[in-house]
Scaffold this motif. Structure first.
Motif: not given
Length: 307
Positions: A229-236, A238-245, A275-287
């Motif tokens: 749904e959304e990717i917010v790219e911070g410097e350190k 990335w926050s990602v919101e995703a829907s699982i249908y 993290y291994e793919m993009y070299g940045v930490r991820f915070k996933l929120t899954l709905w």
């Protein structure tokens, strides 16, 4: 990237190769091995690859663009039909076709269909017997089938045959040599530093879906889809919101797992791989959302890239 991968030194061989075949023959594993990087998700589940993925290999000999296509299978429902249609259409306008066959299993109806399609092609065709690391060898059955089709169709096509193991790398260097020999001379089609033009949202969704497949196995993977749904790219981070249908409320509980353990595992494993793919930490929120019969909903399929 692999150690051999480097910027091209001017015009070399450059072309698009469609990688086709029935489902679960190892097309995505083969692409990942050729590039030395993971660009396609992998599992033993039918319909793992649902979108057309372009993987780009740039090296001193030139540049090769691989089209990793959905596996052709016995389709059930609109999504399955759309995936088969996309796979068959992928061979149009390419410089070479690589048909991947499972050497360890006997020819299936889908293999027969692809061999018949190759018999009509005018461009270079390469046929790779994958899974050569397994003891069971059905390559002679495939070649007999090809000879029958060639005779029936009065085809002049002479494919290049080779044997590989995408899992352990046997024969892969030789396959790459064959592919470079069969694409034209020309300038690169993409900048040197691009590994894939696959949209970031779809790639992140695929990583999450792969982790779900690893835990769900054959329980309900075909009823599961993921949309970022959304990717917010911070410097350190990335926050990602995703829907699982899913399609039914009972499936929602399966995906979440007892006390949320399955969904937590999926989130943690996906965050680690991203993290291994993009070299940045991820915070996933899954709905997890119930969308009844989403596989028959044209607009959802279109949003997911399946229509």
């Amino acid at each position: 990237m692999t150690e051999e991968t480097a910027e091209p030194t001017g015009i070399g061989n450059s072309g698009i190769v469609a990688i086709v075949g029935r489902t679960n023959v190892g097309k995505s594993t083969l692409v990942n091995h050729l590039l030395g990087e993971k660009v396609s998700i992998v599992s033993d589940t039918v319909q793992t690859t649902r979108n057309l993925i372009r993987a780009i290999l740039t090296e001193p000999r030139g540049q090769m663009v691989f089209l990793d296509t959905p596996g052709v299978h016995k389709a059930q429902g609109e999504m399955g039909k759309n995936l088969n249609k996309a796979a068959r259409a992928a061979v149009q306008g390419v410089d070479a076709i690589l048909l991947v066959l499972d050497r360890s299993s006997k020819p299936a109806l889908e293999d027969d269909g692809w061999l018949r399609r190759l018999a009509r092609e005018e461009g270079p065709c390469i046929i790779a017997f994958n899974k050569s690391d397994r003891n069971f060898n059905c390559s002679s059955a495939y070649k007999e089938l090809w000879n029958e089709i060639k005779l029936e169709k009065e085809s002049a096509v002479e494919p290049v045959w080779t044997s590989v193991s995408a899992l352990n790398g046997d024969g892969m260097a030789g396959l790459l040599d064959i592919l470079f020999e069969n694409i034209p001379v020309g300038p690169p089609l993409f900048p040197d530093d691009i590994l894939t033009d696959y949209p970031r949202k779809l790639n992140i969704a695929d990583v999450i879906r792969e982790k779900l497949f690893h835990r769900l196995h054959d329980e309900l993977p075909h009823a599961v889809a993921v949309w970022v749904e959304e990717i917010v790219e911070g410097e350190k981070k990335w926050s990602v919101e995703a829907s699982i249908y899913v399609e039914r409320h009972s499936q929602k509980g399966i995906v979440i797992g007892e006390k949320g353990r399955l969904l937590k595992w999926v989130r943690e494993q996906a965050e680690k791989e991203l993290y291994e793919m993009y070299g940045v930490r991820f915070k996933l929120t899954l709905w997890v959302k119930v969308e009844k019969n989403w596989r028959k909903n044209f607009w959802i399929l279109k949003k997911l890239g399946y229509a």
